[in-house]
Design a protein around this motif. Structure first.
Motif, short mmCIF file in Angstrom:
data_model
loop_
_atom_site.label_atom_id
_atom_site.label_comp_id
_atom_site.label_asym_id
_atom_site.label_seq_id
_atom_site.Cartn_x
_atom_site.Cartn_y
_atom_site.Cartn_z
N VAL A 1 7.87 10.87 -2.47
CA VAL A 1 8.41 9.85 -1.61
C VAL A 1 8.63 8.55 -2.43
O VAL A 1 7.86 8.04 -3.46
CB VAL A 1 7.44 9.25 -0.43
N THR A 2 9.89 8.06 -2.60
CA THR A 2 10.36 7.12 -3.38
C THR A 2 10.91 5.67 -2.45
O THR A 2 11.17 5.88 -1.61
CB THR A 2 11.51 7.41 -4.18
N LYS A 3 10.63 4.76 -3.49
CA LYS A 3 11.36 3.30 -3.11
C LYS A 3 12.65 3.24 -3.69
O LYS A 3 12.80 3.00 -5.03
CB LYS A 3 10.43 2.30 -3.04
N ASN B 1 0.80 -1.22 0.02
CA ASN B 1 -0.07 -0.01 -0.01
C ASN B 1 1.06 1.33 -0.06
O ASN B 1 1.25 1.76 1.05
CB ASN B 1 -0.82 -0.09 1.04
N VAL B 2 1.25 1.65 -1.16
CA VAL B 2 2.48 2.75 -1.27
C VAL B 2 1.89 4.25 -0.86
O VAL B 2 2.68 4.96 -0.15
CB VAL B 2 2.95 2.97 -2.63
N SER C 1 0.38 7.70 -7.70
CA SER C 1 1.36 6.91 -7.16
C SER C 1 1.66 5.97 -8.22
O SER C 1 0.76 5.49 -9.17
CB SER C 1 1.26 6.28 -5.95
N ASN C 2 2.89 5.02 -8.04
CA ASN C 2 3.18 3.86 -8.82
C ASN C 2 3.89 3.01 -7.85
O ASN C 2 3.63 3.39 -6.84
CB ASN C 2 3.63 3.83 -10.14
N ASP C 3 4.37 1.75 -8.15
CA ASP C 3 4.83 0.92 -7.08
C ASP C 3 6.14 1.39 -6.44
O ASP C 3 6.48 0.68 -5.28
CB ASP C 3 5.25 -0.19 -7.87
#
Length: 138
Positions: A111-113, A4-5, A81-83
């Protein structure tokens, strides 16, 4: 199971503001992804983790000069958003010890992963304040 990003990103932002209010530099830095990009006060800068940490004593002094006591999130909205990336519009209040408003502003945070770590990587703010962390201007 898919992450749930939006919730993850919101939690990162709320945790960052908690650390910001505590003036906990290491915790704040751990909630960022670097290099970090900041667009505020009509300039764009890129900051490394070491630059960020080295600037926090100065930022704390500037906040105190403004009579800052704490920051609150008035509103936070996910706009896309995306993944691996979430964009948020956040409405912040910077308040003094009597809860009088010093700054009332909206900002875009991304906010990034990166390498399985979720962190704030970009901020574009309408805040006009000397009490901000900046890196190398680009």
């Amino acid at each position: 199971m898919k992450e749930n990003v939006e919730l993850i990103g919101k939690n990162v932002i709320e945790s960052y503001i908690e650390a910001f209010n505590e003036r906990n530099s290491n915790k704040m830095a751990d909630l960022f992804n670097f290099p970090h990009v900041r667009f505020a006060n009509d300039s764009v800068s890129v900051i490394s983790k070491s630059e960020y940490l080295n600037n926090q004593d100065k930022v704390t002094k500037l906040l105190k000069d403004e009579k800052w006591h704490h920051t609150e999130i008035l509103d936070i909205k996910n706009i896309q958003s995306n993944d691996t990336k979430v964009h948020f519009i956040i409405h912040f209040l910077r308040l003094d010890k009597n809860n009088s408003i010093i700054h009332n502003f909206k900002t875009l945070w991304i906010v990034t992963k990166v390498n399985d770590h979720w962190g704030v990587q970009f901020r574009s703010s309408f805040l006009t304040s000397k009490a901000a962390t900046f890196g190398k201007k680009i």
